[in-house]
Design a protein around this motif. Structure first.
Motif, PDB file in Angstrom:
ATOM      1  N   ARG A  81       0.836  -1.203   0.000  1.00  0.00           N
ATOM      2  CA  ARG A  81       0.000   0.000   0.000  1.00  0.00           C
ATOM      3  C   ARG A  81       0.867   1.247   0.000  1.00  0.00           C
ATOM      4  N   GLN A  82       1.920   1.246   0.782  1.00  0.00           N
ATOM      5  CA  GLN A  82       2.810   2.402   0.843  1.00  0.00           C
ATOM      6  C   GLN A  82       3.482   2.664  -0.498  1.00  0.00           C
ATOM      7  N   ALA A  83       3.748   1.615  -1.259  1.00  0.00           N
ATOM      8  CA  ALA A  83       4.363   1.764  -2.576  1.00  0.00           C
ATOM      9  C   ALA A  83       3.440   2.488  -3.554  1.00  0.00           C
ATOM     10  N   CYS A  84       2.156   2.526  -3.247  1.00  0.00           N
ATOM     11  CA  CYS A  84       1.196   3.246  -4.097  1.00  0.00           C
ATOM     12  C   CYS A  84       1.383   4.757  -4.002  1.00  0.00           C
ATOM     13  N   LYS A  85       2.066   5.209  -2.963  1.00  0.00           N
ATOM     14  CA  LYS A  85       2.213   6.649  -2.694  1.00  0.00           C
ATOM     15  C   LYS A  85       0.808   7.276  -2.641  1.00  0.00           C
ATOM     16  N   ALA A  86       0.532   8.307  -3.410  1.00  0.00           N
ATOM     17  CA  ALA A  86      -0.768   8.996  -3.343  1.00  0.00           C
ATOM     18  C   ALA A  86      -1.723   8.546  -4.451  1.00  0.00           C
ATOM     19  N   ASP A  87      -1.406   7.452  -5.136  1.00  0.00           N
ATOM     20  CA  ASP A  87      -2.239   6.952  -6.228  1.00  0.00           C
ATOM     21  C   ASP A  87      -3.505   6.301  -5.664  1.00  0.00           C
ATOM     22  N   VAL A  88      -4.616   7.021  -5.730  1.00  0.00           N
ATOM     23  CA  VAL A  88      -5.871   6.580  -5.123  1.00  0.00           C
ATOM     24  C   VAL A  88      -6.329   5.241  -5.700  1.00  0.00           C
ATOM     25  N   ALA A  89      -6.250   5.073  -7.010  1.00  0.00           N
ATOM     26  CA  ALA A  89      -6.676   3.818  -7.629  1.00  0.00           C
ATOM     27  C   ALA A  89      -5.830   2.646  -7.138  1.00  0.00           C
ATOM     28  N   CYS A  90      -4.541   2.845  -7.024  1.00  0.00           N
ATOM     29  CA  CYS A  90      -3.632   1.808  -6.536  1.00  0.00           C
ATOM     30  C   CYS A  90      -3.968   1.446  -5.083  1.00  0.00           C
ATOM     31  N   ILE A  91      -4.199   2.454  -4.257  1.00  0.00           N
ATOM     32  CA  ILE A  91      -4.544   2.218  -2.851  1.00  0.00           C
ATOM     33  C   ILE A  91      -5.873   1.473  -2.764  1.00  0.00           C
ATOM     34  N   ARG A  92      -6.843   1.894  -3.559  1.00  0.00           N
ATOM     35  CA  ARG A  92      -8.157   1.238  -3.567  1.00  0.00           C
ATOM     36  C   ARG A  92      -8.000  -0.240  -3.942  1.00  0.00           C
ATOM     37  N   ASP A  93      -7.201  -0.524  -4.962  1.00  0.00           N
ATOM     38  CA  ASP A  93      -6.964  -1.910  -5.368  1.00  0.00           C
ATOM     39  C   ASP A  93      -6.265  -2.707  -4.270  1.00  0.00           C
ATOM     40  N   ALA A  94      -5.332  -2.076  -3.583  1.00  0.00           N
ATOM     41  CA  ALA A  94      -4.637  -2.749  -2.483  1.00  0.00           C
ATOM     42  C   ALA A  94      -5.617  -3.141  -1.389  1.00  0.00           C
ATOM     43  N   TYR A  95      -6.520  -2.228  -1.049  1.00  0.00           N
ATOM     44  CA  TYR A  95      -7.538  -2.546  -0.035  1.00  0.00           C
ATOM     45  C   TYR A  95      -8.464  -3.659  -0.510  1.00  0.00           C
ATOM     46  N   LYS A  96      -8.864  -3.629  -1.762  1.00  0.00           N
ATOM     47  CA  LYS A  96      -9.749  -4.688  -2.279  1.00  0.00           C
ATOM     48  C   LYS A  96      -9.068  -6.052  -2.188  1.00  0.00           C
ATOM     49  N   ARG A  97      -7.797  -6.101  -2.563  1.00  0.00           N
ATOM     50  CA  ARG A  97      -7.057  -7.373  -2.495  1.00  0.00           C
ATOM     51  C   ARG A  97      -6.944  -7.860  -1.054  1.00  0.00           C
ATOM     52  N   ARG A  98      -6.560  -6.968  -0.156  1.00  0.00           N
ATOM     53  CA  ARG A  98      -6.376  -7.379   1.243  1.00  0.00           C
ATOM     54  C   ARG A  98      -7.700  -7.765   1.883  1.00  0.00           C
ATOM     55  N   GLN A  99      -8.747  -7.012   1.605  1.00  0.00           N
ATOM     56  CA  GLN A  99     -10.053  -7.352   2.167  1.00  0.00           C
ATOM     57  C   GLN A  99     -10.495  -8.717   1.647  1.00  0.00           C
ATOM     58  N   GLY A 100     -10.236  -8.995   0.374  1.00  0.00           N
ATOM     59  CA  GLY A 100     -10.558 -10.298  -0.191  1.00  0.00           C
ATOM     60  C   GLY A 100      -9.812 -11.420   0.509  1.00  0.00           C
ATOM     61  N   GLN A 101      -8.534 -11.189   0.827  1.00  0.00           N
ATOM     62  CA  GLN A 101      -7.744 -12.193   1.541  1.00  0.00           C
ATOM     63  C   GLN A 101      -8.325 -12.449   2.928  1.00  0.00           C
ATOM     64  N   LEU A 102      -8.670 -11.367   3.629  1.00  0.00           N
ATOM     65  CA  LEU A 102      -9.221 -11.506   4.980  1.00  0.00           C
ATOM     66  C   LEU A 102     -10.593 -12.171   4.946  1.00  0.00           C
ATOM     67  N   ASP A 103     -11.413 -11.813   3.969  1.00  0.00           N
ATOM     68  CA  ASP A 103     -12.723 -12.455   3.827  1.00  0.00           C
ATOM     69  C   ASP A 103     -12.558 -13.946   3.563  1.00  0.00           C
ATOM     70  N   GLN A 104     -11.558 -14.304   2.764  1.00  0.00           N
ATOM     71  CA  GLN A 104     -11.282 -15.719   2.461  1.00  0.00           C
ATOM     72  C   GLN A 104     -10.913 -16.467   3.737  1.00  0.00           C
ATOM     73  N   ILE A 105     -10.091 -15.858   4.583  1.00  0.00           N
ATOM     74  CA  ILE A 105      -9.719 -16.483   5.858  1.00  0.00           C
ATOM     75  C   ILE A 105     -10.972 -16.742   6.679  1.00  0.00           C
TER      76      ILE A 105
END
Length: 113
Positions: A81-105
């Motif tokens: 997420r930090q590598a996204c810097k201020a790129d909102v789309a990148c941050i949004r995608d990072a959250y979607k991926r992580r939330q998907g991982q947590l939901d899978q758990i």
């Protein structure tokens, strides 16, 4: 799980703390570019609340070994997420991926019939 997370997220969102996202204080000085973007964008802030709420819920359900692995994964994700810097789309995608991982758990937890 959705009703529980929705209720927890709503509680966190309604809590009187206008300068904070779920995982960090938006009013502190020296925020990283990704943190500034999250604080400035309600959707990203909400994604942060949901992700951290899910993480804390799951952390309470597992023993130390699994919980430790989850936290290691979270630390790796945070670097992404930090590598996204201020790129909102990148941050949004990072959250979607992580939330998907947590939901899978959560969805893979054995439950009695």
């Amino acid at each position: 799980m959705r009703p529980i997370l929705s209720a927890l997220s709503l509680t966190l969102l309604l809590a009187p703390n206008p300068g904070a996202a779920a995982s960090f204080n938006c009013t502190k000085t020296g925020l990283a570019p990704d943190e500034k973007a999250i604080c400035a964008n309600r959707d990203l802030n909400d994604a942060d609340v949901r992700m951290v709420t899910t993480l804390h819920l799951l952390a309470g359900l597992f023993a130390m070994g699994v919980r430790g692995n989850m936290m290691d994964d979270q630390a790796s994700w945070l670097k992404q997420r930090q590598a996204c810097k201020a790129d909102v789309a990148c941050i949004r995608d990072a959250y979607k991926r992580r939330q998907g991982q947590l939901d899978q758990i959560y969805n893979n937890i054995d439950r009695p019939i």
